[in-house]
Design a protein around this motif. Structure first.
Motif, PDB file in Angstrom:
ATOM      1  N   GLU A 128      35.513  41.476  49.528  1.00 25.88           N
ATOM      2  CA  GLU A 128      36.046  41.055  51.000  1.00 25.88           C
ATOM      3  C   GLU A 128      35.958  42.092  51.841  1.00 25.88           C
ATOM      4  OE1 GLU A 128      39.972  38.634  52.592  1.00 25.88           O
ATOM      5  OE2 GLU A 128      39.588  39.376  50.704  1.00 25.88           O
ATOM      6  N   ALA A 129      36.509  43.158  51.616  1.00 25.80           N
ATOM      7  CA  ALA A 129      36.718  44.479  52.507  1.00 25.80           C
ATOM      8  C   ALA A 129      35.425  45.090  53.129  1.00 25.80           C
ATOM      9  CB  ALA A 129      37.586  45.529  51.746  1.00 25.80           C
ATOM     10  N   MET A 130      34.493  44.868  52.140  1.00 24.55           N
ATOM     11  CA  MET A 130      33.067  45.561  52.593  1.00 24.55           C
ATOM     12  C   MET A 130      32.252  44.678  53.322  1.00 24.55           C
ATOM     13  SD  MET A 130      32.756  48.576  49.735  1.00 24.55           S
ATOM     14  CE  MET A 130      31.528  49.648  50.709  1.00 24.55           C
ATOM     15  N   GLY A 131      32.348  43.330  53.018  1.00 28.45           N
ATOM     16  CA  GLY A 131      31.286  42.362  53.757  1.00 28.45           C
ATOM     17  C   GLY A 131      30.130  42.174  52.607  1.00 28.45           C
ATOM     18  N   PRO A 132      29.373  41.068  53.007  1.00 28.42           N
ATOM     19  CA  PRO A 132      28.360  40.446  52.244  1.00 28.42           C
ATOM     20  C   PRO A 132      27.199  41.590  52.038  1.00 28.42           C
ATOM     21  CG  PRO A 132      28.087  39.471  54.366  1.00 28.42           C
ATOM     22  CD  PRO A 132      29.477  40.343  54.257  1.00 28.42           C
ATOM     23  N   HIS A 133      27.103  42.275  53.013  1.00 31.69           N
ATOM     24  CA  HIS A 133      25.828  43.376  52.787  1.00 31.69           C
ATOM     25  C   HIS A 133      25.902  44.474  51.926  1.00 31.69           C
ATOM     26  CE1 HIS A 133      23.877  40.319  55.620  1.00 31.69           C
ATOM     27  NE2 HIS A 133      25.021  40.642  56.318  1.00 31.69           N
ATOM     28  N   ALA A 134      27.067  44.902  51.608  1.00 32.94           N
ATOM     29  CA  ALA A 134      27.411  46.188  50.870  1.00 32.94           C
ATOM     30  C   ALA A 134      27.095  46.110  49.537  1.00 32.94           C
ATOM     31  CB  ALA A 134      28.814  46.435  51.143  1.00 32.94           C
ATOM     32  N   ARG A 135      26.794  47.029  48.798  1.00 35.72           N
ATOM     33  CA  ARG A 135      26.510  47.271  47.270  1.00 35.72           C
ATOM     34  C   ARG A 135      27.725  47.323  46.914  1.00 35.72           C
ATOM     35  NH1 ARG A 135      20.627  50.248  46.496  1.00 35.72           N
ATOM     36  NH2 ARG A 135      19.585  49.006  48.088  1.00 35.72           N
ATOM     37  N   VAL A 136      28.088  46.593  45.479  1.00 37.32           N
ATOM     38  CA  VAL A 136      29.337  46.695  44.847  1.00 37.32           C
ATOM     39  C   VAL A 136      28.792  46.808  43.214  1.00 37.32           C
ATOM     40  CG1 VAL A 136      31.270  45.684  44.110  1.00 37.32           C
ATOM     41  CG2 VAL A 136      30.489  45.327  46.465  1.00 37.32           C
ATOM     42  N   ARG A 137      29.013  48.084  42.768  1.00 38.80           N
ATOM     43  CA  ARG A 137      28.639  48.069  41.092  1.00 38.80           C
ATOM     44  C   ARG A 137      30.067  48.445  40.608  1.00 38.80           C
ATOM     45  NH1 ARG A 137      26.474  54.200  43.004  1.00 38.80           N
ATOM     46  NH2 ARG A 137      25.017  53.016  43.837  1.00 38.80           N
ATOM     47  N   VAL A 138      30.003  47.926  39.130  1.00 39.91           N
ATOM     48  CA  VAL A 138      31.366  48.095  38.264  1.00 39.91           C
ATOM     49  C   VAL A 138      30.905  49.319  37.106  1.00 39.91           C
ATOM     50  CG1 VAL A 138      32.078  45.701  38.977  1.00 39.91           C
ATOM     51  CG2 VAL A 138      30.596  46.059  36.934  1.00 39.91           C
ATOM     52  N   ASP A 139      32.106  49.576  36.627  1.00 39.60           N
ATOM     53  CA  ASP A 139      32.016  50.778  35.597  1.00 39.60           C
ATOM     54  C   ASP A 139      33.094  50.439  34.592  1.00 39.60           C
ATOM     55  OD1 ASP A 139      31.686  52.894  33.870  1.00 39.60           O
ATOM     56  OD2 ASP A 139      32.280  54.359  35.524  1.00 39.60           O
ATOM     57  N   ALA A 140      32.356  50.054  33.295  1.00 39.76           N
ATOM     58  CA  ALA A 140      33.372  49.645  32.256  1.00 39.76           C
ATOM     59  C   ALA A 140      33.844  50.704  31.168  1.00 39.76           C
ATOM     60  CB  ALA A 140      32.886  48.580  31.640  1.00 39.76           C
ATOM     61  N   ASN A 141      33.044  51.919  31.466  1.00 40.51           N
ATOM     62  CA  ASN A 141      33.314  53.049  30.600  1.00 40.51           C
ATOM     63  C   ASN A 141      33.103  52.624  29.176  1.00 40.51           C
ATOM     64  OD1 ASN A 141      35.322  54.174  32.864  1.00 40.51           O
ATOM     65  ND2 ASN A 141      33.758  55.811  32.174  1.00 40.51           N
ATOM     66  N   GLY A 142      32.258  51.919  28.659  1.00 36.97           N
ATOM     67  CA  GLY A 142      31.828  51.009  27.545  1.00 36.97           C
ATOM     68  C   GLY A 142      32.958  50.333  26.554  1.00 36.97           C
ATOM     69  N   ALA A 143      33.852  49.935  27.417  1.00 37.71           N
ATOM     70  CA  ALA A 143      35.096  49.287  26.995  1.00 37.71           C
ATOM     71  C   ALA A 143      34.843  47.981  26.450  1.00 37.71           C
ATOM     72  CB  ALA A 143      36.216  49.225  27.815  1.00 37.71           C
ATOM     73  N   TRP A 144      33.751  47.079  26.809  1.00 40.02           N
ATOM     74  CA  TRP A 144      33.560  45.799  26.333  1.00 40.02           C
ATOM     75  C   TRP A 144      32.768  45.596  25.044  1.00 40.02           C
ATOM     76  CZ3 TRP A 144      31.925  44.602  31.985  1.00 40.02           C
ATOM     77  CH2 TRP A 144      33.037  44.538  32.873  1.00 40.02           C
ATOM     78  N   ASP A 145      32.883  44.706  24.367  1.00 35.98           N
ATOM     79  CA  ASP A 145      31.916  44.082  23.216  1.00 35.98           C
ATOM     80  C   ASP A 145      30.882  43.526  24.104  1.00 35.98           C
ATOM     81  OD1 ASP A 145      32.918  41.727  23.465  1.00 35.98           O
ATOM     82  OD2 ASP A 145      34.461  42.158  21.773  1.00 35.98           O
ATOM     83  N   ILE A 146      29.963  42.919  23.343  1.00 32.92           N
ATOM     84  CA  ILE A 146      28.650  42.250  24.026  1.00 32.92           C
ATOM     85  C   ILE A 146      29.322  41.055  24.514  1.00 32.92           C
ATOM     86  CG2 ILE A 146      26.680  41.100  23.624  1.00 32.92           C
ATOM     87  CD1 ILE A 146      26.074  43.316  21.432  1.00 32.92           C
ATOM     88  N   THR A 147      29.972  40.254  23.725  1.00 36.14           N
ATOM     89  CA  THR A 147      30.568  38.958  24.160  1.00 36.14           C
ATOM     90  C   THR A 147      31.385  38.937  25.361  1.00 36.14           C
ATOM     91  OG1 THR A 147      30.617  38.096  22.030  1.00 36.14           O
ATOM     92  CG2 THR A 147      31.891  36.972  23.478  1.00 36.14           C
ATOM     93  N   THR A 148      32.287  40.071  25.325  1.00 33.59           N
ATOM     94  CA  THR A 148      33.443  40.018  26.610  1.00 33.59           C
ATOM     95  C   THR A 148      32.420  40.457  27.723  1.00 33.59           C
ATOM     96  OG1 THR A 148      35.007  40.925  25.157  1.00 33.59           O
ATOM     97  CG2 THR A 148      35.379  41.278  27.442  1.00 33.59           C
TER      98      THR A 148
END
Length: 327
Positions: A128-148
Motif C-alpha cells: 500500500e505504501a509503495m504502490g502497485p509498480h514497486a517490487r516487494v520480496r519477502v525473507d523467511a530466513n528458513g523458518a517455514w516447512d514446506i506446507t507452511t
C-alpha cells in the motif's frame, strides 16, 4: 601483495558497538571489528553466535578489503531495496521513509513469536505504501516447512511478490517447495540465501534445481572475488545483499554488485540506514534508490565515539585469533 600476519590484524583492530534504530534479526546493538591495511579499511562482523569455521570466511573478506582491494567495477552506482524488519504494520511507512527513492522492498516474515496474519498485514502495508509498480520480496530466513511456506506464499501472492528468500531451511526443502508452488499455481520464485552462504557446497542449489536465483553476501562467502566465482559457477541470477554492516563493510557489498557481469535486481545494501550511528561521516546510504561505488574510510572520532568496552575488545581479539587459525 603479501598476506598480513595475525599481528598485523590485531595491531590495527578497532571494535565498535552501534545501536540499531529498530530491532533487526534479534540485534539491538551491532558489534563489529574493523582492520586497516595498505588497501584501506575492512570489516570483520560475523554475528556473535557464529563459530570460528564460519567466521573465518568473514575474516578472509576483511583481509581482502584491507590488503588487496576489489576487482574493477562495471558500473558506478547500484540500485538498492528498502529493508522492512518484522515490525508492526503501522510502523512500515516510517521505516520506508529511511530509503528515499527506492522502488523495491524486502520484508522480513516468519519472525519467532509472530503470526502469519501479522506477516500478511506487514506485506500489505508495504504494498500500500509503495504502490502497485514497486517490487516487494519477502525473507523467511528458513523458518517455514514446506506446507507452511506453500500456504503463506499462497496468501502473499495477492501482493505480487518478486521472490521469496530462503523460505525453508534445507536445499531439499527448497526444491520440493518449488514443485509444490508450481502444482498449486503460485507464481513466486524462490531465492536461496543461507543455502548458498552457509553451505559447504553452494552448488547443490544448482544441482538440485532448488532455486530460481541466489542471494550472495561478500563477507560470509569469503570476499568479493570468491562470491563472483560462486555466481559464475552456479549460473543463476544473483542478488547482492548485506549482513547488517557499517559503511566500511557495506562498501564490499557495493563492490561485489558493481563487479557482477549482470545485475537485474535491486540489492539489499541499504541497511546502514537501520543503524543509529556509523564509523564514517559520509555513510553509504541510498540516494534516489542508489548507492555510489566507492571506498569508505573509518573516522577516528567516530571509532572513539562508538568504541566497545575493553572486555568486548578482548573478546573480539580472541575471536579474530580463532578465525585466523582456521583460515
Amino acid at each position: 601483495m603479501t598476506e598480513p600476519s595475525l599481528d598485523d590484524l590485531l595491531s590495527s583492530l578497532r571494535v565498535v558497538s552501534i545501536p540499531m534504530r529498530v530491532r533487526f534479526r534479534g540485534v539491538t546493538e551491532r558489534e563489529v571489528a574493523l582492520i586497516e591495511g595498505p588497501a584501506g579499511w575492512g570489516e570483520f562482523g560475523p554475528f556473535l553466535e557464529y563459530a570460528p569455521p564460519e567466521a573465518s570466511r568473514w575474516l578472509t573478506a576483511a583481509v581482502e578489503a584491507a590488503w588487496h582491494g576489489w576487482p574493477a567495477p562495471l558500473r558506478d552506482f547500484v540500485p538498492v531495496n528498502a529493508t522492512v524488519p518484522a515490525i508492526a504494520p503501522d510502523a512500515v511507512p516510517a521505516v520506508l521513509q529511511r530509503f528515499p527513492g527506492t522502488t523495491t522492498a524486502k520484508v522480513k516474515v516468519a519472525e519467532r513469536g509472530q503470526t502469519t496474519e501479522v506477516d500478511v498485514c506487514r506485506v500489505a502495508a508495504v504494498r500500500e505504501a509503495m504502490g502497485p509498480h514497486a517490487r516487494v520480496r519477502v525473507d523467511a530466513n528458513g523458518a517455514w516447512d514446506i506446507t507452511t511456506a506453500t500456504e503463506v506464499l499462497g496468501r502473499l501472492a495477492a501482493y505480487d511478490i518478486e521472490y521469496a528468500e530462503q523460505p525453508c531451511a534445507s536445499v531439499e526443502e527448497l526444491r520440493d517447495l518449488r514443485i509444490a508452488l508450481a502444482r498449486n499455481g503460485i507464481d513466486i520464485p524462490v531465492a536461496a540465501d543461507e543455502s548458498i552462504r552457509k553451505a559447504e557446497d553452494p552448488m547443490r542449489v544448482r544441482d538440485l534445481e532448488a532455486a530460481d536465483l541466489i542471494v550472495i553476501k561478500a563477507a560470509p562467502l569469503g570476499g568479493v572475488r570468491r562470491a563472483l566465482d560462486i555466481v559464475a559457477e552456479c549460473g543463476l541470477p544473483a542478488v547482492v545483499s548485506s549482513a547488517l554492516d557499517t559503511s566500511v563493510g557495506m562498501a564490499a557489498g557495493v563492490a561485489l554488485a558493481a563487479a557482477l557481469p549482470q545485475l537485474d535486481h535491486a540489492c539489499g545494501l541499504g541497511t546502514v540506514a537501520l543503524l543509529d550511528g556509523d564509523v564514517t561521516a559520509e555513510s553509504l546510504v541510498p540516494v534516489d534508490g542508489k548507492l555510489p561505488v566507492r571506498r569508505v574510510a573509518a573516522d577516528p572520532g567516530l571509532l572513539d565515539r562508538h568504541a566497545a568496552s575493553p572486555e568486548r575488545v578482548q573478546w573480539w581479539r580472541e575471536r579474530v585469533t580463532s578465525a585466523w587459525e582456521v583460515t
